[in-house]
Design an enzyme around this catalytic site. Structure first.
Site, PDB file in Angstrom:
ATOM      1  N   HIS A   5     -33.527  37.456 -11.056  1.00  0.00           N
ATOM      2  CA  HIS A   5     -34.512  37.500 -12.139  1.00  0.00           C
ATOM      3  C   HIS A   5     -35.191  36.130 -12.289  1.00  0.00           C
ATOM      4  O   HIS A   5     -35.096  35.479 -13.343  1.00  0.00           O
ATOM      5  CB  HIS A   5     -33.821  37.894 -13.453  1.00  0.00           C
ATOM      6  CG  HIS A   5     -34.538  38.956 -14.216  1.00  0.00           C
ATOM      7  ND1 HIS A   5     -34.666  40.241 -13.752  1.00  0.00           N
ATOM      8  CD2 HIS A   5     -35.198  38.920 -15.412  1.00  0.00           C
ATOM      9  CE1 HIS A   5     -35.339  40.960 -14.632  1.00  0.00           C
ATOM     10  NE2 HIS A   5     -35.691  40.176 -15.644  1.00  0.00           N
TER      11      HIS A   5
ATOM     12  N   ASP B  40     -41.019  37.001 -16.687  1.00  0.00           N
ATOM     13  CA  ASP B  40     -41.538  38.371 -16.709  1.00  0.00           C
ATOM     14  C   ASP B  40     -42.172  38.648 -15.346  1.00  0.00           C
ATOM     15  O   ASP B  40     -42.547  37.723 -14.622  1.00  0.00           O
ATOM     16  CB  ASP B  40     -42.570  38.544 -17.827  1.00  0.00           C
ATOM     17  CG  ASP B  40     -42.863  40.010 -18.128  1.00  0.00           C
ATOM     18  OD1 ASP B  40     -42.110  40.875 -17.629  1.00  0.00           O
ATOM     19  OD2 ASP B  40     -43.833  40.283 -18.851  1.00  0.00           O
ATOM     20  N   GLY B  41     -42.291  39.929 -15.010  1.00  0.00           N
ATOM     21  CA  GLY B  41     -42.924  40.311 -13.753  1.00  0.00           C
ATOM     22  C   GLY B  41     -41.956  40.470 -12.600  1.00  0.00           C
ATOM     23  O   GLY B  41     -42.375  40.650 -11.448  1.00  0.00           O
TER      24      GLY B  41
ATOM     25  N   GLY C   6     -40.579  42.386  -7.188  1.00  0.00           N
ATOM     26  CA  GLY C   6     -39.606  42.928  -6.234  1.00  0.00           C
ATOM     27  C   GLY C   6     -40.213  44.025  -5.392  1.00  0.00           C
ATOM     28  O   GLY C   6     -40.037  44.064  -4.167  1.00  0.00           O
TER      29      GLY C   6
ATOM     30  N   TYR D 106     -33.257  54.775  -9.449  1.00  0.00           N
ATOM     31  CA  TYR D 106     -33.571  53.368  -9.150  1.00  0.00           C
ATOM     32  C   TYR D 106     -32.710  52.457 -10.022  1.00  0.00           C
ATOM     33  O   TYR D 106     -32.042  51.546  -9.519  1.00  0.00           O
ATOM     34  CB  TYR D 106     -35.061  53.153  -9.409  1.00  0.00           C
ATOM     35  CG  TYR D 106     -35.587  51.735  -9.274  1.00  0.00           C
ATOM     36  CD1 TYR D 106     -35.636  51.097  -8.041  1.00  0.00           C
ATOM     37  CD2 TYR D 106     -36.098  51.062 -10.381  1.00  0.00           C
ATOM     38  CE1 TYR D 106     -36.161  49.819  -7.911  1.00  0.00           C
ATOM     39  CE2 TYR D 106     -36.631  49.786 -10.267  1.00  0.00           C
ATOM     40  CZ  TYR D 106     -36.666  49.163  -9.021  1.00  0.00           C
ATOM     41  OH  TYR D 106     -37.188  47.900  -8.910  1.00  0.00           O
ATOM     42  N   TYR D 107     -32.712  52.722 -11.322  1.00  0.00           N
ATOM     43  CA  TYR D 107     -31.909  51.908 -12.232  1.00  0.00           C
ATOM     44  C   TYR D 107     -30.414  52.082 -11.968  1.00  0.00           C
ATOM     45  O   TYR D 107     -29.638  51.124 -12.066  1.00  0.00           O
ATOM     46  CB  TYR D 107     -32.237  52.253 -13.681  1.00  0.00           C
ATOM     47  CG  TYR D 107     -33.634  51.852 -14.099  1.00  0.00           C
ATOM     48  CD1 TYR D 107     -34.114  50.571 -13.835  1.00  0.00           C
ATOM     49  CD2 TYR D 107     -34.473  52.751 -14.745  1.00  0.00           C
ATOM     50  CE1 TYR D 107     -35.396  50.196 -14.205  1.00  0.00           C
ATOM     51  CE2 TYR D 107     -35.759  52.382 -15.120  1.00  0.00           C
ATOM     52  CZ  TYR D 107     -36.220  51.107 -14.838  1.00  0.00           C
ATOM     53  OH  TYR D 107     -37.488  50.733 -15.192  1.00  0.00           O
TER      54      TYR D 107
END
Length: 321
Positions: free
Chosen positions: A177, A181-182, A187, A218-219
């Site tokens: 991370h 943000d972003g 990724g 995905y999560y």
């Protein structure tokens, strides 16, 4: 290996083999660059899906309108996100997926006007929350630069295929991370760039759309890899999405190419400035001599080629546009 990021499993081997088979079909059927309409549709789907995963509220039609430079109303932040993403995807080939400076430049472009310090690694601690619970606590800010340098060293020095590397990078970047943000959209973007380096077709595959349709999975794959401390589950998940995206492309494009599509493919991928009919038929092995002759006549008449000589001795010069 610099660091053991994942375990090789029979599923990873199976999916890698199947992806290789589908890439062979793509190459043999001249699908590395799909039709203009399909490329446009895939670009819209890619931008819409990647931003929608992050909560952007603009619709597919609104994204399409913005690509066409039409005025769209919506939350200012969402408008900026789409504008930035369009700019990034318009300049995809200018980024080097193996270069960290290029990576930071892409983040600056993707997040400009949205956060302070776009294009720079974070200097604060961050955590990902689900409700009030911490789902993931990222490594401390002081270690981000070191972790990202190790990850780019992996990309440049290890022997894994670029397809595997793209999956590993996607997960490990999400784990680190590195930005305030972003991170999610970076990724997915960087995985696309790594895949493009493997084969040009991946520029036009909306893998982000495949992820959005399987968003919970995905999560779940991210969480499973977090828990295991190794990204095997995520690599398997992403290989599946790549496989399904290639299958969809081949199914959509399972038809004969038009003469214009053959000509444009030859110009882009033959690597030749001048050529003969025999050279043309070496690329398109499944067409007749008569079809090749018609293609070359059409190409000459429509400004693609300049012809010299007669009949079988004719040579064609590609006209640069």
């Amino acid at each position: 290996m610099l660091q053991k990021y994942y375990e090789g499993t029979s599923r990873i081997i199976e999916l890698s083999t199947e992806i290789g088979r589908l890439i062979g079909i793509v190459d043999s059927n001249y699908l590395q660059k799909p039709t203009t309409k399909l490329r446009r549709d895939n670009k819209i789907k890619t931008i819409y899906s990647s931003l929608a995963i992050e909560g952007n509220t603009l619709s597919v039609d609104q994204v399409s309108d913005m690509i066409d430079n039409k005025r769209v109303t919506g939350p200012p932040k969402d408008i900026i996100e789409v504008k930035n993403a369009i700019e990034v995807y318009d300049h995809l080939r200018e980024f080097d997926p193996l270069d960290e400076a290029s990576y930071l430049r892409a983040h600056q472009m993707l997040m400009k006007g949205l956060i302070d310090g776009a294009g720079n690694y974070r200097t604060k601690s961050v955590g990902i929350f689900k409700g009030s619970a911490v789902a993931h606590m990222a490594p401390p800010a002081w270690n981000v630069d070191n972790l990202m340098k190790n990850l780019f060293r992996y990309l440049n020095e290890e022997d894994d295929t670029l397809i595997i590397k793209s999956c590993v990078f996607h997960y490990e970047m999400e784990f680190v991370h590195p930005f305030m943000d972003g991170n999610g959209r970076m990724g997915r973007l960087w995985q696309t760039l790594l895949l493009m380096k493997y084969n040009p077709v991946f520029e036009y595959l909306p893998i982000e759309g495949q992820i959005k349709e399987n968003q919970q999975n995905y999560y779940d794959a991210l969480a499973k890899s977090d828990k295991a401390g190794i990204c095997t589950a995520f690599v398997e998940y992403m290989l599946e999405q790549i496989f399904f995206s290639l299958e969809d492309l081949i199914e959509t494009q399972r038809r004969s190419l038009t003469n214009t599509e053959r000509i444009e493919h030859f110009i882009e991928f033959s690597g030749k400035d001048s050529f003969t009919r025999k050279d043309y038929m070496t690329v398109f092995k499944d067409i007749s001599t008569a079809t090749a002759t018609r293609d070359l006549k059409y190409g000459t008449e429509n400004g693609y080629f300049k012809r010299s000589g007669k009949d079988r001795t004719s040579e064609y010069q590609i006209i640069k546009k």
